[in-house]
Enzyme design. Structure first.
Site, PDB file in Angstrom:
ATOM      1  N   GLY A  80       0.826  -1.214   0.000  1.00 11.57           N
ATOM      2  CA  GLY A  80       0.000   0.000   0.000  1.00 11.57           C
ATOM      3  C   GLY A  80       0.856   1.257   0.000  1.00 11.57           C
TER       4      GLY A  80
ATOM      5  N   ASP B  33      -2.806   0.187  17.120  1.00 16.87           N
ATOM      6  CA  ASP B  33      -3.911   0.957  17.673  1.00 16.87           C
ATOM      7  C   ASP B  33      -3.287   2.304  18.000  1.00 16.87           C
ATOM      8  OD1 ASP B  33      -5.749   2.249  19.411  1.00 16.87           O
ATOM      9  OD2 ASP B  33      -6.700   0.319  19.772  1.00 16.87           O
ATOM     10  N   HIS B  34      -3.518   3.281  17.135  1.00 15.33           N
ATOM     11  CA  HIS B  34      -2.713   4.507  17.257  1.00 15.33           C
ATOM     12  C   HIS B  34      -2.987   5.275  18.555  1.00 15.33           C
ATOM     13  CE1 HIS B  34      -6.305   6.115  15.351  1.00 15.33           C
ATOM     14  NE2 HIS B  34      -5.959   7.298  15.801  1.00 15.33           N
TER      15      HIS B  34
ATOM     16  N   LYS C 144      -0.263   7.540  21.497  1.00 15.93           N
ATOM     17  CA  LYS C 144      -0.421   8.940  21.895  1.00 15.93           C
ATOM     18  C   LYS C 144       0.373   9.238  23.162  1.00 15.93           C
ATOM     19  CE  LYS C 144      -5.020   9.598  19.882  1.00 15.93           C
ATOM     20  NZ  LYS C 144      -4.986  10.804  19.064  1.00 15.93           N
TER      21      LYS C 144
ATOM     22  N   HIS D 143      -9.917   1.369  20.693  1.00 10.89           N
ATOM     23  CA  HIS D 143      -9.256   2.451  21.436  1.00 10.89           C
ATOM     24  C   HIS D 143      -9.675   2.525  22.899  1.00 10.89           C
ATOM     25  CE1 HIS D 143      -8.128   3.361  17.444  1.00 10.89           C
ATOM     26  NE2 HIS D 143      -9.214   4.034  17.109  1.00 10.89           N
TER      27      HIS D 143
ATOM     28  N   LYS E 206     -14.155  18.430  20.897  1.00 13.45           N
ATOM     29  CA  LYS E 206     -13.233  17.302  20.723  1.00 13.45           C
ATOM     30  C   LYS E 206     -12.456  17.155  22.021  1.00 13.45           C
ATOM     31  CE  LYS E 206      -9.085  16.009  18.131  1.00 13.45           C
ATOM     32  NZ  LYS E 206      -9.409  14.578  17.966  1.00 13.45           N
TER      33      LYS E 206
HETATM   34  P1  NAD Z   1      -5.706   3.763   0.452  1.00 14.74           P
HETATM   35  O1  NAD Z   1      -6.897   3.245  -0.278  1.00 14.74           O
HETATM   36  O2  NAD Z   1      -5.372   5.201   0.350  1.00 14.74           O
HETATM   37  O3  NAD Z   1      -4.415   2.957  -0.017  1.00 14.74           O
HETATM   38  C1  NAD Z   1      -4.418   1.573  -0.247  1.00 14.74           C
HETATM   39  C2  NAD Z   1      -3.175   1.157  -0.986  1.00 14.74           C
HETATM   40  O4  NAD Z   1      -3.314  -0.227  -1.332  1.00 14.74           O
HETATM   41  C3  NAD Z   1      -2.895   1.890  -2.275  1.00 14.74           C
HETATM   42  O5  NAD Z   1      -1.497   2.080  -2.393  1.00 14.74           O
HETATM   43  C4  NAD Z   1      -3.398   0.892  -3.337  1.00 14.74           C
HETATM   44  O6  NAD Z   1      -2.742   1.059  -4.577  1.00 14.74           O
HETATM   45  C5  NAD Z   1      -3.025  -0.414  -2.700  1.00 14.74           C
HETATM   46  N1  NAD Z   1      -3.782  -1.571  -3.191  1.00 14.74           N
HETATM   47  C6  NAD Z   1      -5.127  -1.698  -3.326  1.00 14.74           C
HETATM   48  N2  NAD Z   1      -5.445  -2.918  -3.822  1.00 14.74           N
HETATM   49  C7  NAD Z   1      -4.283  -3.581  -3.984  1.00 14.74           C
HETATM   50  C8  NAD Z   1      -3.937  -4.878  -4.463  1.00 14.74           C
HETATM   51  N3  NAD Z   1      -4.872  -5.780  -4.856  1.00 14.74           N
HETATM   52  N4  NAD Z   1      -2.636  -5.211  -4.504  1.00 14.74           N
HETATM   53  C9  NAD Z   1      -1.694  -4.335  -4.098  1.00 14.74           C
HETATM   54  N5  NAD Z   1      -1.946  -3.111  -3.650  1.00 14.74           N
HETATM   55  C10 NAD Z   1      -3.231  -2.728  -3.592  1.00 14.74           C
HETATM   56  O7  NAD Z   1      -5.897   3.298   1.964  1.00 14.74           O
HETATM   57  P2  NAD Z   1      -5.272   3.973   3.280  1.00 14.74           P
HETATM   58  O8  NAD Z   1      -6.191   5.039   3.741  1.00 14.74           O
HETATM   59  O9  NAD Z   1      -3.856   4.317   3.044  1.00 14.74           O
HETATM   60  O10 NAD Z   1      -5.406   2.795   4.332  1.00 14.74           O
HETATM   61  C11 NAD Z   1      -4.521   1.703   4.389  1.00 14.74           C
HETATM   62  C12 NAD Z   1      -4.786   0.883   5.638  1.00 14.74           C
HETATM   63  O11 NAD Z   1      -4.603   1.694   6.769  1.00 14.74           O
HETATM   64  C13 NAD Z   1      -6.203   0.336   5.751  1.00 14.74           C
HETATM   65  O12 NAD Z   1      -6.152  -0.892   6.399  1.00 14.74           O
HETATM   66  C14 NAD Z   1      -6.916   1.328   6.649  1.00 14.74           C
HETATM   67  O13 NAD Z   1      -7.974   0.723   7.342  1.00 14.74           O
HETATM   68  C15 NAD Z   1      -5.778   1.698   7.570  1.00 14.74           C
HETATM   69  N6  NAD Z   1      -5.918   3.008   8.199  1.00 14.74           N
HETATM   70  C16 NAD Z   1      -5.810   4.154   7.457  1.00 14.74           C
HETATM   71  C17 NAD Z   1      -5.904   5.386   8.068  1.00 14.74           C
HETATM   72  C18 NAD Z   1      -5.746   6.663   7.292  1.00 14.74           C
HETATM   73  O14 NAD Z   1      -5.686   7.714   7.932  1.00 14.74           O
HETATM   74  N7  NAD Z   1      -5.669   6.648   5.989  1.00 14.74           N
HETATM   75  C19 NAD Z   1      -6.117   5.466   9.448  1.00 14.74           C
HETATM   76  C20 NAD Z   1      -6.239   4.283  10.180  1.00 14.74           C
HETATM   77  C21 NAD Z   1      -6.124   3.069   9.544  1.00 14.74           C
END
Ligand code: NAD
Length: 486
Positions: free
Chosen positions: A12, A176-177, A181, A239, A342
């Site tokens: 990702g 678990d962010h 904190k 959390h 908040k």
């Molecule tokens: P996003 O959709 O922005 O990014 C997902 C990434 O996965 C992208 O790089 C995409 O190209 C890649 N991807 C998708 N399908 C794929 C596949 N089949 N093979 C390979 N790569 C693939 O998602 P995000 O917001 O960055 O979230 C990522 C994880 O982090 C998730 O589990 C989400 O629940 C968790 N999360 C995100 C946040 C946040 O602030 N964005 C906060 C808490 C938790």
């Protein structure tokens, strides 16, 4: 600091989380010297991209945080591989890259696999890492797992089984962010670092404990996900439970991650599980309605929310631990969207003194409260009884206040920086372990079931208030009240 050599494989690599949190956090670790010459990061995602373009993505995400020289040097450690996580064939490429980069950067065979993709891929990726031979046999192998970890006990257990097929629990770092904190990490320092608090951290002195995770925002752009989860799954299962873990745990025999987890697990195993009747008696749910401002629409008027949604945007409840330390002391937890402010905080409400100060002081004594303020401003408030300035002897409540200074605030690492650092060090103190996660799912499943069957009322609360009135009643039943009132 000592350099922490590794190759980090990030699934990702072009996602929102990677750009907003992970690259800036890794860059901070680089500027502080935890990462120096002996590290490499492989970013993967589905679409084709070359190393140069990927490094540009990385540079852009950190451009503001360092000099041009630092940014360039850091980004030169990044490589890209286009990869479909669902296609086993693609993993062979990653295996070769890992070996090559490990050699090129002399990374000691240390590997972190970070899954920053949709949760439905977590299990599959972990299994493929093992089956396709991506693990190193010279250094450590660790897996970092984003949230959410399952959507029920059953799905969490399935995921756990998939992860366990390749990794043991001490190699799995469940994010678990909230545990990253600053002021959550301050809880054990305050509790165990002060004998006056440590010695009184029990049912003899504490009347109740309150954990508040209040949000001011509504559902915003996240309705698609949020309407399937709700506040219970989005905030309470993870959390709120993890914060309660630090508060309720037994005193660990040492401050190692193994002993900390053991101490938390001892208390989690004493959590009273609720049947249907007890769920209704101990938990309430709400959903935000309109507010006074025109823009404060009700939850069901938000984009992508079905008009008949019964989703919970507010939860409050009472946890009970049945052990020597806590029997009879309610742990109240609450969270909600579109509340008055908040505010993330913990309030430890102590028992009132029964000392009789005489006729001028009838009912003047208050319950002392220790408040650990987590967000938006970190701090500690302690309200104590002292003497009023009047001629007759009477007491009043005074507040001792400390908050994180602006200088310290600037220095405070982002949770993601800490979590990456801890995982590189192999320190699991601030990660949720499977035992804790499984107990919280079993507990939460009971509530979710009662609500799904619509066996408890859903209260519509006015936006920009402190939420459900039923939650005030819940505390009043046992002679308590919420300390934080917005
Ligand atoms: P996003 O959709 O922005 O990014 C997902 C990434 O996965 C992208 O790089 C995409 O190209 C890649 N991807 C998708 N399908 C794929 C596949 N089949 N093979 C390979 N790569 C693939 O998602 P995000 O917001 O960055 O979230 C990522 C994880 O982090 C998730 O589990 C989400 O629940 C968790 N999360 C995100 C946040 C946040 O602030 N964005 C906060 C808490 C938790």
């Amino acid at each position: 600091p000592t350099e922490l050599p590794l190759v980090l494989l990030l699934f990702g690599g072009t996602g929102d989380l990677a750009k907003r949190k992970l690259y800036p956090s890794l860059f901070n670790l680089f500027k502080k010297g935890y990462l120096q010459k002996h590290f490499a990061v492989i970013g993967t995602a589905r679409h084709p991209l070359d190393d140069e373009k990927f490094q540009e993505v990385v540079r852009q995400s950190i451009a503001k945080n360092g000099t041009e020289g630092q940014v360039k040097e850091f980004a030169a450690h990044f490589r890209y591989s286009s990869h479909d996580v669902t296609d086993l064939k693609d993993y062979g490429k990653l295996k070769n890259m890992l070996a090559k980069l490990d050699k090129e950067f002399d990374a000691g065979g240390n590997r972190i696999f970070y899954m920053s993709v949709a949760p439905r891929f977590f299990g599959q990726i972990a299994q493929a890492i093992k089956s396709e031979g991506l693990m190193s046999d010279t250094g450590y192998n660790r897996l970092m797992v984003e949230k959410p970890f399952g959507t029920s006990y059953k799905t969490a257990e399935e995921l756990q089984n998939q992860l366990e097929s390749g990794f043991s629990d001490d190699q799995i770092f469940r994010i678990d962010h909230y545990l990253g904190k600053e002021m959550v990490q301050n809880i054990p320092a305050v509790r165990f670092g002060n004998p006056i608090l440590d010695a009184t951290w029990n049912k003899n002195y504490i009347k109740n404990v309150q954990v508040t995770l209040a949000e001011q925002l509504g559902v915003e752009e996240r309705a698609g996900y949020y309407n399937t989860a709700g506040a219970l799954l989005d905030m309470i299962q993870n959390h709120a439970f993890q914060i309660v873990g630090w508060l309720a745990m037994e005193k660990p025999s040492s401050f190692s991650d193994t002993d900390i987890r053991a101490a938390k697990n001892t208390v989690f195993s004493k959590l009273k599980m609720y049947d249907e009747r007890e769920v209704v008696a101990n938990f309430v749910r709400g959903q935000y309605g309109r507010g006074r401002e025109v823009w404060q629409k009700s939850y069901t008027e938000e984009p992508n929310v079905p008009a008949d949604s019964k989703n919970d945007t507010y939860v409050a409840g009472r946890l009970q631990f049945e052990n020597d330390r806590w029997t009879g002391v309610p742990f109240y937890i609450r969270t909600g969207k579109r509340l008055a402010a908040k505010q993330t905080r913990v309030d430890i409400v102590y028992k009132k003194s029964s000392f009789d100060f005489g006729k001028f002081n009838q009912d003047k004594l208050s319950e002392p409260v220790l408040s650990i303020l987590i967000d938006p401003v970190g701090g500690i408030n302690f309200s104590l009884n002292g003497k009023n300035v009047t001629t007759e002897f009477e007491t009043r409540s005074d507040l001792l206040k400390w908050s994180i200074s602006d200088q310290d605030k600037v220095k405070t690492p982002d949770p993601y920086e800490r979590m990456l650092h801890d995982a590189m060090n192999g320190d699991g103190s601030n990660f949720a372990d499977w035992n804790g996660v499984s107990i919280s799912w079993k507990f939460v499943d009971q509530i979710a079931k009662v609500w799904a069957e619509d066996k408890a009322p859903l209260e519509i609360y006015e936006s920009a208030t402190m939420g459900s009135v039923a939650s005030d009643r819940l505390l009043a039943e046992t002679g308590d009240r919420w300390i934080y009132r917005g």
